[in-house]
Scaffold this active site. Structure first.
Site, PDB file in Angstrom:
ATOM      1  N   ASP A 114     -41.937 -38.163   6.139  1.00 28.76           N
ATOM      2  CA  ASP A 114     -42.028 -38.954   4.910  1.00 28.76           C
ATOM      3  C   ASP A 114     -42.635 -40.304   5.247  1.00 28.76           C
ATOM      4  O   ASP A 114     -42.270 -40.909   6.261  1.00 28.76           O
ATOM      5  CB  ASP A 114     -40.641 -39.188   4.306  1.00 28.76           C
ATOM      6  CG  ASP A 114     -39.858 -37.904   4.118  1.00 28.76           C
ATOM      7  OD1 ASP A 114     -40.044 -37.238   3.095  1.00 28.76           O
ATOM      8  OD2 ASP A 114     -39.047 -37.565   5.012  1.00 28.76           O
TER       9      ASP A 114
ATOM     10  N   HIS B  93     -37.374 -41.538   5.316  1.00 25.80           N
ATOM     11  CA  HIS B  93     -37.166 -40.772   4.084  1.00 25.80           C
ATOM     12  C   HIS B  93     -36.675 -41.633   2.941  1.00 25.80           C
ATOM     13  O   HIS B  93     -37.272 -41.672   1.865  1.00 25.80           O
ATOM     14  CB  HIS B  93     -36.177 -39.637   4.332  1.00 25.80           C
ATOM     15  CG  HIS B  93     -35.823 -38.894   3.071  1.00 25.80           C
ATOM     16  ND1 HIS B  93     -34.748 -39.234   2.277  1.00 25.80           N
ATOM     17  CD2 HIS B  93     -36.426 -37.853   2.454  1.00 25.80           C
ATOM     18  CE1 HIS B  93     -34.704 -38.428   1.232  1.00 25.80           C
ATOM     19  NE2 HIS B  93     -35.708 -37.582   1.321  1.00 25.80           N
TER      20      HIS B  93
ATOM     21  N   GLU C 276     -45.308 -36.063   3.657  1.00 24.46           N
ATOM     22  CA  GLU C 276     -44.932 -36.366   2.282  1.00 24.46           C
ATOM     23  C   GLU C 276     -45.151 -37.836   1.954  1.00 24.46           C
ATOM     24  O   GLU C 276     -44.657 -38.729   2.666  1.00 24.46           O
ATOM     25  CB  GLU C 276     -43.466 -36.021   2.012  1.00 24.46           C
ATOM     26  CG  GLU C 276     -43.055 -36.347   0.584  1.00 24.46           C
ATOM     27  CD  GLU C 276     -41.596 -36.052   0.272  1.00 24.46           C
ATOM     28  OE1 GLU C 276     -41.103 -36.562  -0.763  1.00 24.46           O
ATOM     29  OE2 GLU C 276     -40.955 -35.331   1.051  1.00 24.46           O
TER      30      GLU C 276
ATOM     31  N   HIS D 268     -38.177 -29.828   9.301  1.00 31.43           N
ATOM     32  CA  HIS D 268     -37.987 -30.847   8.285  1.00 31.43           C
ATOM     33  C   HIS D 268     -37.586 -32.187   8.901  1.00 31.43           C
ATOM     34  O   HIS D 268     -36.552 -32.286   9.558  1.00 31.43           O
ATOM     35  CB  HIS D 268     -36.895 -30.370   7.318  1.00 31.43           C
ATOM     36  CG  HIS D 268     -36.650 -31.259   6.168  1.00 31.43           C
ATOM     37  ND1 HIS D 268     -35.413 -31.809   5.897  1.00 31.43           N
ATOM     38  CD2 HIS D 268     -37.469 -31.696   5.179  1.00 31.43           C
ATOM     39  CE1 HIS D 268     -35.468 -32.521   4.790  1.00 31.43           C
ATOM     40  NE2 HIS D 268     -36.713 -32.480   4.342  1.00 31.43           N
TER      41      HIS D 268
ATOM     42  N   GLU E 156     -42.512 -31.843   9.421  1.00 26.40           N
ATOM     43  CA  GLU E 156     -42.633 -32.527   8.125  1.00 26.40           C
ATOM     44  C   GLU E 156     -42.130 -33.950   8.290  1.00 26.40           C
ATOM     45  O   GLU E 156     -41.205 -34.192   9.079  1.00 26.40           O
ATOM     46  CB  GLU E 156     -41.821 -31.770   7.070  1.00 26.40           C
ATOM     47  CG  GLU E 156     -41.934 -32.312   5.656  1.00 26.40           C
ATOM     48  CD  GLU E 156     -40.830 -33.292   5.272  1.00 26.40           C
ATOM     49  OE1 GLU E 156     -40.841 -33.793   4.137  1.00 26.40           O
ATOM     50  OE2 GLU E 156     -39.939 -33.567   6.130  1.00 26.40           O
TER      51      GLU E 156
END
Length: 320
Positions: free
Chosen positions: A94, A107, A175, A65, A92
């Site tokens: 953002d 993020h 994301e 993450h 992962e």
């Protein structure tokens, strides 16, 4: 599979996993990999690559993450490299758009928590990402908040991030953050992915998933690139799952909201590519929670501490 059967099966699996992992539960905090050395490292004085061992069949995929963000500042190249050093292929991140339309990896919609924007630009409150150019964001320190050793770490652009992930032969769960704030971010992201070679058959088949909390954003990605695997973040009502299955391949709920029955309901449907919908749950950082959601039958576990999840569950590090 009916939900009741899934619940019973998951309960048996959970019990077995709990028995196997009991020894881990006395210390569920994530250890710092920097404090441990292998015998080979001690003998040679050189770092030894982590072996990507084959895990038990059916074990969940483990996804780092924001990179291995328990050990390095989130969403930075350092976090990507730490995940790689630990032996994990999936990371992962953002993405958001700057004032001048450059995609950056961060993020929060604000810069204050993970950079020194307040110090560098004291008169620019509330320090929203969308109010700063890429050049201005490139000046910021995105590592000191995490630890002195990371002073000077920068917020990467999406291009820089993709290049590092590619260099490490890793895979990406990307994301799209706050799409309502950034009209057109889906097309911009696909453009950069294409220019960096991430929309060829190999990447699209095995190494890329695009997700968002925004159902419209996920639908837009699917419409523009139907071949790309997509994920919808959140825990939509079971009654709505069939509608989402028209344009998403994965339902990715927070771990506190997932259950064996919910996983079974998701698995009962097929996504737009004709395959069973999958479930990746977040953000699981200790052994007990990792064992619990594994017992529910989730397909992936998103975690700040991937080594902790791997030790607890035998989770796999690469698609197999």
């Amino acid at each position: 599979m009916h939900a009741g059967t899934a619940t019973a099966t998951a309960s048996v699996a959970a019990a077995a996993l709990l028995a196997a992992g009991t020894f881990l539960l006395s210390n569920t905090s994530a250890p710092d990999p920097d404090t441990t050395t292998t015998a080979a490292t001690a003998a040679t004085g050189h770092a030894v690559p982590v072996t990507r061992a084959t895990a038990p069949a059916g074990a969940p995929l483990v996804i780092s993450h924001r990179g291995a963000s328990a050990y390095a500042p989130e969403n930075t190249l350092a976090a990507v490299d730490r995940a790689h050093a630990l032996g994990f292929d999936w990371v992962e991140n953002d993405i958001q758009l700057t004032k001048d339309g450059v995609l950056v990896v961060i993020h929060d919609t604000g810069l204050k928590r993970t950079t020194d924007a307040e110090k560098v630009f004291p008169d620019r409150a509330p320090w929203a990402v969308k109010d700063f150019t890429a050049a201005e964001i490139a000046r910021l320190d995105a590592g000191s908040w995490f630890g002195a050793r990371y002073a000077g770490t920068r917020v990467p652009t999406l291009r820089q991030y993709l290049q590092r992930v590619e260099h490490n032969h890793q895979s990406l769960l990307m994301e799209i953050k706050s799409p309502e704030t950034y009209p057109g971010i889906e097309r911009a992201a696909l453009q950069v992915l294409g220019e960096e070679g991430w929309l060829d058959a190999g990447h699209v088949r095995d190494r890329l998933v695009i997700q968002s909390f925004g159902a419209d954003s996920v639908r837009t990605v699917h419409k523009q690139r139907p071949d790309v695997i997509t994920g919808l973040l959140g825990t939509p009502a079971v009654a709505r799952l069939a509608a989402y299955a028209e344009f998403t391949d994965r339902i990715n709920p927070e771990y506190t909201s997932v259950s064996a029955d919910y996983v079974a309901a998701v698995h009962a449907l097929k996504g737009p590519h004709g395959k069973r919908l999958q479930v990746d749950t977040w953000t699981v950082n200790d052994a007990a929670d990792a064992l619990r959601v594994t017992g529910y039958g989730v397909d992936g576990i998103i975690t700040n501490a991937p080594d902790v999840v791997r030790a607890a569950t035998g989770a796999r590090e690469a698609v197999g």
